[in-house]
Design an enzyme around this catalytic site. Structure first.
Site, PDB file in Angstrom:
ATOM      1  CG  HIS A   1      73.914 -44.488 -38.089  1.00 36.86           C
ATOM      2  ND1 HIS A   1      74.092 -43.490 -39.029  1.00 36.86           N
ATOM      3  CD2 HIS A   1      73.994 -43.861 -36.893  1.00 36.86           C
ATOM      4  CE1 HIS A   1      74.267 -42.331 -38.427  1.00 36.86           C
ATOM      5  NE2 HIS A   1      74.205 -42.523 -37.134  1.00 36.86           N
TER       6      HIS A   1
ATOM      7  CG  ASP B   1      74.283 -41.056 -42.516  1.00 34.58           C
ATOM      8  OD1 ASP B   1      74.655 -41.601 -43.569  1.00 34.58           O
ATOM      9  OD2 ASP B   1      73.744 -41.684 -41.591  1.00 34.58           O
TER      10      ASP B   1
ATOM     11  CG  HIS C   1      72.395 -43.455 -46.417  1.00 32.84           C
ATOM     12  ND1 HIS C   1      73.702 -43.772 -46.144  1.00 32.84           N
ATOM     13  CD2 HIS C   1      72.113 -43.994 -47.630  1.00 32.84           C
ATOM     14  CE1 HIS C   1      74.213 -44.476 -47.159  1.00 32.84           C
ATOM     15  NE2 HIS C   1      73.263 -44.621 -48.071  1.00 32.84           N
TER      16      HIS C   1
ATOM     17  CG  ASP D   1      70.429 -43.481 -41.188  1.00 28.42           C
ATOM     18  OD1 ASP D   1      70.390 -44.089 -42.272  1.00 28.42           O
ATOM     19  OD2 ASP D   1      71.479 -43.325 -40.541  1.00 28.42           O
TER      20      ASP D   1
ATOM     21  CG  HIS E   1      71.870 -49.761 -41.432  1.00 25.09           C
ATOM     22  ND1 HIS E   1      73.075 -49.605 -42.081  1.00 25.09           N
ATOM     23  CD2 HIS E   1      71.000 -50.145 -42.388  1.00 25.09           C
ATOM     24  CE1 HIS E   1      72.934 -49.861 -43.370  1.00 25.09           C
ATOM     25  NE2 HIS E   1      71.683 -50.199 -43.569  1.00 25.09           N
TER      26      HIS E   1
ATOM     27  CG  ASP F   1      77.092 -43.659 -41.660  1.00 26.11           C
ATOM     28  OD1 ASP F   1      78.139 -44.100 -42.181  1.00 26.11           O
ATOM     29  OD2 ASP F   1      76.000 -44.264 -41.714  1.00 26.11           O
TER      30      ASP F   1
ATOM     31  CG  ASP G   1      77.279 -43.796 -45.145  1.00 23.76           C
ATOM     32  OD1 ASP G   1      76.929 -42.658 -44.824  1.00 23.76           O
ATOM     33  OD2 ASP G   1      76.510 -44.779 -45.061  1.00 23.76           O
TER      34      ASP G   1
ATOM     35  CD  GLU H   1      76.505 -48.310 -40.838  1.00 23.95           C
ATOM     36  OE1 GLU H   1      77.135 -49.254 -41.367  1.00 23.95           O
ATOM     37  OE2 GLU H   1      75.306 -48.377 -40.551  1.00 23.95           O
TER      38      GLU H   1
END
Length: 300
Positions: free
Chosen positions: A100, A123, A125, A127, A140, A227, A229, A272
Site C-alpha cells: 500500500h 482497508d 488499517h 495507514d 505501507h 486494500d 485486507d 496488497e
C-alpha cells in the site's frame, strides 16, 4: 461508470511490506483475467505494464523507522508520472499492487489534476503512521498520512506538492486496527472513520451512502484506494496483514456497486494481493470480481 477507456498500471512493490510476495500481486490479478473481464463489459483497456521496482535484497534498507525510504520515494515518483499521464489522456487509471505504500505515488499522480480530490480508503488499517509513530517502520502503514501531509518530507512531497487531499474529503471504511499514533492523528484532524463497529451497527449500505455523500460534496474527482485486507481473511486470504472480522465478499460487492452507481470514482487502485499467502489465486480473483463491480457489472 461511463465507458471511459481504462489504463492498467502494475506496481510490483514489496519494499513497504514486511512479508515477501506482494510484488507478484499485479501478475496474479492479470492472471485472474482482469483485461478480458473489463473488455467483456465494453471497455477499451490498455495495459501499460509494470513500474520497475528494485528487490529488497538489491538495495540498502536504510533507517529502521523508515525502511527502504529512498527507493520507495523513487518508484513512487515514477508511478505518479505514469498515473498523471493516464489522466492527461482522459483515461481511467487502474493501478494494481503491490504493497500500500504505492498509494503515495498513485494519489500524487491523480490529485494534481483536481482542485478538491475525494478519497475512499477501504482497508482494515488506517495507514496513518509516520516514521515517528510506526511500530514496524514499514512504509505501507504510512501512505494516507503522507497524502494528508504528515510524515517524512520525502514521502509527503512526492510529485513536488503537499498535501494531496484534505481531511474533510477523506473517508475510511472497514477499519479495525489502528495504532495509538494513528488514533491521535485521526482525532486531531477530524477524519471520518467508519470502523467495523459502524459497519456492523449501521449496515454497509448506510455506511456507503454516508461515505459517498462526504466524498461527493465539494469535490471534483474521487480516488478509491482498496486494500484487499479490508475484506475478511476468509474471503481474501492472500494478504500480508490480515485482520479477522472484516467486510464480507458480498458486502464488498455492494460497496463497489454503490460506488459504480454514484459515478463519482475517477481513479482506483487495488493493493496488497500476495499470491504466496493465497489459496489458488483466490484473492486476485476477488480483486477482479470487485473491479468488475466498480465498472458496472451487475447480477441482472
Amino acid at each position: 461508470m461511463n465507458k471511459q477507456p481504462i489504463s492498467v498500471i502494475g506496481m510490483p512493490m514489496d519494499l513497504g511490506q514486511g512479508r515477501r510476495g506482494v510484488d507478484m500481486g499485479p501478475s496474479a490479478i492479470r492472471y485472474a483475467k482482469l483485461q478480458s473481464t473489463l473488455e467483456a463489459l465494453g471497455f477499451d483497456v490498455e495495459d501499460l505494464g509494470n513500474i520497475e521496482v528494485p528487490s529488497p535484497e538489491s538495495i540498502d534498507i536504510g533507517e529502521n523507522h523508515l525502511k527502504f525510504l529512498s527507493a520507495i520515494c523513487d518508484v513512487n515518483e515514477h508511478l505518479a508520472k505514469a498515473v498523471s499521464n493516464v489522466v492527461e489522456r482522459k483515461r481511467f487509471p487502474l493501478v494494481l499492487g503491490g504493497d500500500h505504500s504505492m498509494a503515495i505515488g498513485t494519489i500524487a499522480g491523480v490529485a494534481k489534476h483536481y482542485e478538491n480530490l475525494g478519497l475512499i480508503w477501504y482497508d482494515a488499517h488506517g495507514d496513518l503512521n509516520t516514521g515517528d509513530t510506526s511500530p514496524s517502520g514499514n512504509i505501507h502503514g504510512m501512505p494516507l498520512a503522507a497524502s494528508l501531509g504528515f510524515g517524512h518530507p520525502s514521502l509527503v512531497n512526492i510529485g513536488n506538492y503537499s498535501p494531496k487531499v484534505k481531511p474533510g474529503n477523506v473517508v475510511l471504511i472497514g477499519i479495525r486496527e489502528l495504532d495509538k499514533g494513528e488514533q491521535e492523528i485521526a482525532r486531531e484532524i477530524g477524519l471520518k472513520v467508519f470502523t467495523m463497529h459502524e459497519v456492523d451497527r449501521l449496515g454497509l449500505a448506510r455506511v456507503m451512502e454516508e461515505a459517498l455523500s462526504i466524498v461527493g460534496t465539494g469535490t471534483d474527482g474521487v480516488h478509491l484506494s482498496l486494500d484487499l485486507d479490508g475484506l475478511d481473511p476468509k474471503d481474501a486470504p492472500g494478504v500480508g496483514t490480515p485482520v479477522a472480522g472484516g467486510i464480507t465478499y458480498r458486502e464488498s460487492h455492494l460497496a463497489l456497486e454503490m460506488m459504480s452507481e454514484s459515478k463519482l470514482i475517477t481513479s482506483a487502485e487495488f493493493v496488497e494481493v500476495n499470491p504466496i499467502l493465497d489459496r489458488e489465486n483466490m484473492t486476485a480473483e476477488v480483486a477482479v470480481a470487485l473491479i468488475s463491480s466498480l465498472f458496472g457489472k451487475k447480477i441482472l
